[in-house]
Design a protein around this motif. Structure first.
Motif, PDB file in Angstrom:
ATOM      1  N   TYR A 163       0.843  -1.308  -0.024  1.00  0.00           N
ATOM      2  CA  TYR A 163       0.038   0.008  -0.133  1.00  0.00           C
ATOM      3  C   TYR A 163       0.728   1.287   0.026  1.00  0.00           C
ATOM      4  CZ  TYR A 163      -3.563  -3.489   1.235  1.00  0.00           C
ATOM      5  OH  TYR A 163      -4.427  -4.504   1.260  1.00  0.00           O
ATOM      6  N   GLY A 199     -14.946  -3.146   1.437  1.00  0.00           N
ATOM      7  CA  GLY A 199     -13.695  -3.823   1.307  1.00  0.00           C
ATOM      8  C   GLY A 199     -12.775  -3.511   2.352  1.00  0.00           C
ATOM      9  N   LYS A 200     -11.348  -3.349   2.046  1.00  0.00           N
ATOM     10  CA  LYS A 200     -10.453  -3.278   2.987  1.00  0.00           C
ATOM     11  C   LYS A 200     -10.080  -1.930   3.415  1.00  0.00           C
ATOM     12  CE  LYS A 200      -7.414  -6.971   1.532  1.00  0.00           C
ATOM     13  NZ  LYS A 200      -6.178  -7.799   1.135  1.00  0.00           N
ATOM     14  N   GLN A 201     -10.273  -1.729   4.641  1.00  0.00           N
ATOM     15  CA  GLN A 201      -9.695  -0.455   5.378  1.00  0.00           C
ATOM     16  C   GLN A 201      -8.954  -0.579   6.548  1.00  0.00           C
ATOM     17  OE1 GLN A 201     -13.825   0.525   6.870  1.00  0.00           O
ATOM     18  NE2 GLN A 201     -14.377   1.421   4.910  1.00  0.00           N
ATOM     19  N   TYR A 202      -8.196   0.338   6.616  1.00  0.00           N
ATOM     20  CA  TYR A 202      -7.092   0.457   7.726  1.00  0.00           C
ATOM     21  C   TYR A 202      -7.798   1.031   9.078  1.00  0.00           C
ATOM     22  CZ  TYR A 202      -2.722   0.741  10.299  1.00  0.00           C
ATOM     23  OH  TYR A 202      -1.744   0.597  11.283  1.00  0.00           O
ATOM     24  N   MET A 205      -5.071  -3.594   9.051  1.00  0.00           N
ATOM     25  CA  MET A 205      -6.113  -3.756   7.924  1.00  0.00           C
ATOM     26  C   MET A 205      -7.114  -4.882   8.194  1.00  0.00           C
ATOM     27  SD  MET A 205      -6.308  -1.949   4.986  1.00  0.00           S
ATOM     28  CE  MET A 205      -4.700  -1.667   4.277  1.00  0.00           C
ATOM     29  N   VAL A 206      -8.574  -4.113   7.862  1.00  0.00           N
ATOM     30  CA  VAL A 206      -9.540  -4.971   8.291  1.00  0.00           C
ATOM     31  C   VAL A 206     -10.281  -5.087   6.764  1.00  0.00           C
ATOM     32  CG1 VAL A 206      -9.801  -4.527  10.618  1.00  0.00           C
ATOM     33  CG2 VAL A 206     -11.133  -3.122   9.013  1.00  0.00           C
ATOM     34  N   GLN A 207     -11.263  -6.275   6.712  1.00  0.00           N
ATOM     35  CA  GLN A 207     -12.184  -6.332   5.655  1.00  0.00           C
ATOM     36  C   GLN A 207     -13.601  -5.908   6.146  1.00  0.00           C
ATOM     37  OE1 GLN A 207     -11.281  -7.403   2.569  1.00  0.00           O
ATOM     38  NE2 GLN A 207     -13.179  -7.361   1.880  1.00  0.00           N
ATOM     39  N   ASN A 208     -13.983  -4.885   5.442  1.00  0.00           N
ATOM     40  CA  ASN A 208     -15.559  -4.565   5.466  1.00  0.00           C
ATOM     41  C   ASN A 208     -16.371  -5.134   4.586  1.00  0.00           C
ATOM     42  OD1 ASN A 208     -17.771  -2.374   5.029  1.00  0.00           O
ATOM     43  ND2 ASN A 208     -16.988  -1.863   6.887  1.00  0.00           N
ATOM     44  N   GLU A 209     -17.471  -5.618   5.135  1.00  0.00           N
ATOM     45  CA  GLU A 209     -18.459  -6.349   4.257  1.00  0.00           C
ATOM     46  C   GLU A 209     -18.750  -5.490   3.035  1.00  0.00           C
ATOM     47  OE1 GLU A 209     -21.578  -7.971   6.287  1.00  0.00           O
ATOM     48  OE2 GLU A 209     -20.241  -9.198   7.560  1.00  0.00           O
TER      49      GLU A 209
END
Length: 725
Positions: A38, A71-74, A64-68
């Motif tokens: 990134y 998508g990916k967010q920090y 970093m997480v996966q939002n349903e």
């Protein structure tokens, strides 16, 4: 914990109250190998900031997480402002819009003269800038103040984080106490109780400072607040305070030591003492001010309407109405006196009286629509109660908070003793729900002379907050009082208002077990309540009665037959899972599009109030959009603590509302909440039909239990005192 270093490029969402932000962030550096992909890219970040600073180099600590949905967010839990270390970085920072009176040319000159330690030197002593050619003392002062103020927020956040507060709590603290932040840090953490849970503050204080006099005094005040909120009292006795102090905070003081600390708090004007009574300042001052202001209103010359009885007769003929003797007395006396109290149960015509008073006043003074707004105010303590008034009168009606223009952040009112409203006729409905602090605020904000008409039902539940305002005012026997006793039967076999009267008089007949046109009691055991409720709901739906017209009222949240459990059952019936409907999980609750929900707190900014019922229109990612009778409000996921499902709600939350069809479960499992006024309030919410499900013995026991009549208040005494002076 890993970090990413870079700059905020764009804000997508920012909540000024708690600092929650969704933003685009340009990554320049990271210490996490997994995040190297990134670097030199823009990503979405979420977390809490005190202030959003675009194009400022920051370090964000998180993962970093996966939002349903997105998508990916920090997701970061801590942040730091990156200190400029190179000459180029310092010039860039000094020339940015964060520093006043310093363009790029000046920034280069500063760094050239003062070197790489320029920023720290300027923060310590503004006079060092006078070494730089072209910088005056005025310009040096502005640059110095900019750097000091800029550094303050990040320093403060770091300090509070080190104490043990979360980043979200730190953001709340900074945004609320920005102008007095040093006072909080250096003096008394307990001032934070306005926005942070007292238990959390106390825990952190103990960890950092141990047992001190400051803590003991703060816990004494909190003990008094606990007593006020739990019991509804406006004052406490010494032994009560000591008991809570020991139980809640494990502070054991001798009676002498406690008395000495109470004396200190009295000197600080944080509490008051009268004989053996101890008052928190807010409740003592509220009762005192109410008494004083009522006396001032009452002693003003009363404005009369000539031939009022004749005009009422003409209004009755014109509107095809018949007013009984009680109603006529209430209408006429309300327009002839400065203060009038009208009290009656369901079916006694309170709304009819309000309508007549307003119509007579408008006709007498020939008020235009603009005049009506300027001279008449229709008020209620809740949003639903004010909407009910508006629908009945076809005139604007407001919550008291909205009328006085409540500032949520500061917890004060725009209209007050120094800035009063202009209306000359004020009718306040559902007065039994108003506590002493809100009634005090209302009386402070309204002007004199005025006609103040207070309408309510003294047999309903008392206010959630301390005090017993309506009962105390009536008990003084000093104000014009118009009780309404005659009930208008809806049909020859209707029963709801008569059941309410039996409950009020603690004289329950055997009729409560018999089916009527508008009433039924299904006698079942506690373990059968859910199945019976499901059968009744399904039968009602077949008859065209949906969740918009049906309301289940329940005494308690917890347990097999509690609100939380019944809401899950009712959601499955009214709004079952459907792949076409989006859902959002918050804690252990699943919110679904089309769900019926209840607002739990006042939100003046969005014109939505405690007790308002709405429906979820849509769910997009972490955003939930709710329609409250045409008022559309969007919530972030972390704001969902403001709502609950509303298929079943507490009886307290139902006050000020009426529902066409009410179902009321009752059983011994609710024993803590089974008392006369609670049952009376539940029964009196029903307009067309009332269905009670459960144990007849539990219902009869509740009718006999007068628990709610024991609040300790001194408003009546204070009113008598000021009238005798």
């Amino acid at each position: 914990m890993s970090y990413i270093k870079g700059k905020l490029r764009k804000t997508i969402y920012y909540n000024e109250d708690n600092g929650y932000v969704v933003a685009l962030f340009r990554v320049k550096e990271t210490d996490d190998e997994a995040l190297q992909e990134y670097v030199n890219k823009t990503i979405t970040v979420t977390g809490n900031l005190t202030e959003v600073k675009i194009d400022l180099t920051m370090l964000l600590y998180g993962e970093m997480v996966q939002n349903e949905k997105f998508g990916k967010q920090y997701k970061f839990t801590r942040f730091e402002i990156a200190k400029p270390t190179t000459k180029e970085a310092m010039i860039e920072f000094l020339a940015s819009n964060f520093v006043q009176s310093c363009g790029e040319k000046t920034a280069k000159n500063i760094v050239e003269v003062l070197g790489e330690g320029a920023i720290d030197q300027i923060k310590e002593e503004k006079e060092v800038l006078l070494k730089v050619p072209g910088i005056t003392l005025t310009k040096a002062t502005k640059i110095h103040e900019s750097l000091v103020n800029f550094a303050k927020s990040s320093d403060v956040i770091l300090t509070f984080q080190n104490f043990g507060f979360s980043i979200e709590e730190c953001a709340k603290i900074y945004n609320r106490f920005k102008d007095n932040i040093e006072g909080i840090l250096n003096d008394d953490f307990y001032d934070l109780k306005e926005i942070i849970d007292f238990a959390k503050i106390d825990q952190i204080y103990l960890q950092n400072y141990g047992e001190t006099v400051i803590r003991q005094k703060a816990c004494i005040l909190e003990s008094m607040e606990i007593l006020a909120n739990q019991l509804g009292d406006t004052f406490s006795y010494l032994d009560e305070i000591n008991l809570v102090l020991q139980r809640e905070f494990q502070i054991f003081l001798s009676e002498e030591d406690l008395t000495l600390k109470l004396s200190d708090l009295i000197k600080e004007k944080r509490i008051y003492q009268e004989e053996k009574r101890y008052y928190l300042a807010a409740y003592y001052e509220a009762e005192t001010n109410i008494a004083r202001n009522l006396r001032m209103i009452d002693q003003m010359p009363a404005k009369k309407i000539p031939n009022l009885a004749t005009k009422l007769e003409k209004l009755a003929a014109k509107s095809n109405m018949t007013y009984n003797a009680d109603q006529q007395k209430a209408i006429i006396s309300a327009l002839e006196n400065n203060i009038t109290i009208i009290s009656g149960g369901p079916g006694t015509g309170k709304t009819t009286i309000i309508n007549a008073i307003v119509q007579l006043y408008i006709a007498e003074y020939k008020l235009s629509p603009v005049d009506i707004m300027e001279r008449i105010a229709l008020l209620a303590p809740t949003g639903r109660a004010s909407k009910k008034m508006a629908m009945a009168t076809h005139l604007p009606a407001y919550t008291i908070h909205r009328y006085l223009k409540w500032n949520k952040d500061r917890n004060n009112f725009f209209y007050n003793e120094d800035n009063k409203t202009t209306q000359e006729l004020i009718i306040v409905d559902e007065v039994s729900m108003i506590d002493v602090k809100l009634f005090d605020a209302l009386l402070r904000g309204i002007n004199w002379p005025i006609k103040l008409i207070l309408v309510g039902d003294i047999f309903q539940l008392p206010s959630v907050g301390p005090g017993l305002v309506l009962n105390d005012l009536i008990s003084t026997d000093l104000f014009n009082y118009a009780p309404l006793n005659i009930i208008y039967r809806q049909s020859s076999n209707s029963y709801i208002p008569y059941l309410a009267k039996e409950i009020k008089n603690v004289d329950l007949s055997e009729e409560f077990l018999n089916k009527k046109d508008d009433y039924a009691f299904f006698a079942v055991e506690a373990n059968q309540i859910k199945n019976t409720l499901e059968q009744i709901i399904n039968y009602s739906r077949e008859k065209g009665i949906d969740e918009k017209n049906m309301q289940v009222l329940v005494p308690m949240y917890k347990g097999e037959n509690g609100i939380d459990n019944l809401n899950r059952l009712l959601q499955d019936i009214y709004n079952p899972h459907d792949p076409k409907k989006l859902e959002l999980i918050f804690g252990d609750v699943v919110y679904r599009e089309n769900d019926k929900v209840l607002q739990l707190v006042n939100d003046l900014d969005h014109n939505v109030f405690n007790g308002d019922i709405g429906y979820i229109m849509r769910i997009l990612g972490s955003k939930v959009t709710i329609n409250f009778d045409g008022n559309v409000v969007t919530y972030e996921k972390h704001d969902l603590k403001q709502i609950k499902h509303a298929y079943a709600i507490t009886i307290h939350k139902s006050q000020g509302s009426e529902f066409d069809h009410v179902i009321f479960p009752v059983c011994h499992n609710y024993y803590k909440m089974l008392y006369n006024k609670l049952v009376y309030t539940a029964v009196s919410r029903a307009k067309k039909t009332l269905t009670i499900i459960g144990e007849s013995q539990a219902f009869a026991m509740a009718v006999r239990n007068n628990f709610a009549n024991n609040r300790k208040t001194s408003l009546q005494e204070k009113i008598h005192h000021i009238y005798e002076v």
